[in-house]
Scaffold this motif. Structure first.
Motif, mmCIF file in Angstrom:
data_model
loop_
_atom_site.group_PDB
_atom_site.id
_atom_site.type_symbol
_atom_site.label_atom_id
_atom_site.label_comp_id
_atom_site.label_asym_id
_atom_site.label_seq_id
_atom_site.Cartn_x
_atom_site.Cartn_y
_atom_site.Cartn_z
ATOM 1 N N TYR A 142 1.164 -1.093 0.431
ATOM 2 C CA TYR A 142 0.300 -0.040 -0.182
ATOM 3 C C TYR A 142 0.508 1.597 0.172
ATOM 4 O O TYR A 142 0.477 2.231 0.024
ATOM 5 N N THR A 312 -10.668 2.735 1.225
ATOM 6 C CA THR A 312 -10.442 1.584 1.211
ATOM 7 C C THR A 312 -11.676 1.808 2.498
ATOM 8 O O THR A 312 -11.686 2.685 3.590
ATOM 9 N N TYR A 323 -6.149 4.897 2.226
ATOM 10 C CA TYR A 323 -5.861 3.597 2.737
ATOM 11 C C TYR A 323 -4.610 4.263 3.574
ATOM 12 O O TYR A 323 -4.843 3.377 5.418
ATOM 13 N N LYS A 350 -9.795 -2.914 0.931
ATOM 14 C CA LYS A 350 -9.089 -2.341 0.144
ATOM 15 C C LYS A 350 -10.246 -2.052 -1.309
ATOM 16 O O LYS A 350 -10.646 -3.204 -1.872
#
Length: 356
Positions: A142, A312, A323, A350
């Protein structure tokens, strides 16, 4: 000798070399004990996190300390590790004469300490390395670190090289076992060669010497305070070792089953069987100090107030964030920024959309 147990039998004459099945079985014994014990402590910690949570957080360190005491006890008294003694095996130094030393004689200091370190320290470091690699892969997926940082370039190179290093390590063990099966090597494991020892079966003389030593230890009465404390500690450790040995003789199948059940291959099955139902949507939101307010635009992150990047969702509440924002907040507070529901990092999901 009670520690040796009823499962010990004398080896036939000339048959001191253990079979590959005995050698591999004693290796897999301790590999089955650790995940089973880990699961038991996890259940205990989840039942009362305030009191037993530290057992789960420091499991690796607690286990390596217990393993160190256990292996030291057996190496000093039986010239073998716990699992080797369980399968009626002992260690003898390489390069010795044809006359094998008795198991009660112990190993020379050099081989003793090398055996202890390789039995305890190597598995501990390997487990820590695997956890580090797993954590770095999650962060790399990520892009938590800045793309231009030298640290990211380093750990990406490390992640790229690790599978090959691990393959070389496992291949080393496999080749050694194949050579042992074909009679081309005296060791089934490179760790034994590094320790300067080899495995042989216990003889009738070894069993008699171990029984005699145990009888003498229990009959000796010490009078000084220090001697009594040392004797009590030895007896306690011996009792723990005896309990493990006796318990494993009747529950090794159960431990193997737990090892299989909680292995990584079965995690998806376990999650599907034990998954909690989807939580209902919040009826009303009570804003707590520090809670994020919902923005008017659905494409804006409630935390950074900017258009979401790497959208997310939190499985516990259903709200969507960037995220990096969600990861940092949940890691620090263990709750949803909007609803306050208890949330862990594994609850981050996600989201993929055609626009992204």
């Amino acid at each position: 000798m009670a520690e040796v147990g009823a499962h010990l039998t004398a080896a036939p004459a000339g048959g001191d070399r253990p079979s590959v099945f005995e050698a591999v079985a004693q290796d897999s014994l301790m590999a089955a004990v650790k995940p089973a014990l880990q699961h038991l402590l996890k259940v205990l910690a989840e039942s009362n996190p305030a009191r037993y949570g530290f057992l789960w957080r420091w499991f690796d360190e607690i286990y390596v300390l217990l393993d160190l005491l256990l292996q030291q006890h057996y190496l000093a008294g039986c010239s073998a590790s716990f699992s080797e003694n369980f399968y009626s095996l002992k260690r003898i130094p390489m390069g010795g004469g044809r006359q094998q030393p008795l198991a009660t004689a112990g190993l020379p200091k050099r081989q003793h300490w090398k055996s202890l370190l390789l039995l305890v320290l190597v598995p501990y470091l390997k487990g820590k390395l695997e956890k580090l690699v797993s954590s770095l892969r999650e962060e790399d997926e990520y892009s938590i670190h800045p793309p231009s940082s030298s640290w990211k370039r380093f750990y990406r190179a490390f992640l790229a090289a690790y599978p090959y290093v691990n393959m070389t390590w496992e291949g080393w063990f496999l080749i050694q076992q194949l050579c042992y099966i074909l009679g081309k090597a005296e060791h089934h494991s490179p760790m034994l060669k590094l320790a300067g020892v080899r495995l042989v079966r216990l003889t009738a003389e070894d069993i008699q010497a171990l029984e005699k030593k145990w009888a003498e230890t229990t009959s000796n009465q010490t009078h000084s305070f220090t001697s009594r404390v040392q004797s009590a500690l030895r007896k306690a450790l011996g009792g723990i070792a005896l309990s493990l040995s006796t318990g494993l003789s009747v529950s090794v199948f159960f431990l193997q089953f737990l090892d299989w059940w909680y292995s990584s291959e079965n995690q998806e099955t376990i999650k599907s069987l034990t998954a909690l139902p989807t939580p209902p949507p919040p009826v009303h939101l009570e804003q707590e100090p520090g809670s994020a307010l919902l923005p008017s635009l659905k494409s804006v992150c409630p935390l950074c107030r900017k258009v979401r990047v790497n959208a997310t969702a939190l499985a516990t509440s259903g709200f969507v964030f960037c995220y990096r924002c969600a990861y940092g907040y949940v890691k620090a507070h263990q709750r949803c920024p909007v609803t306050g529901y208890a949330t862990e990092l594994q609850h981050l999901v996600k989201l993929y959309s055609p626009e992204s």
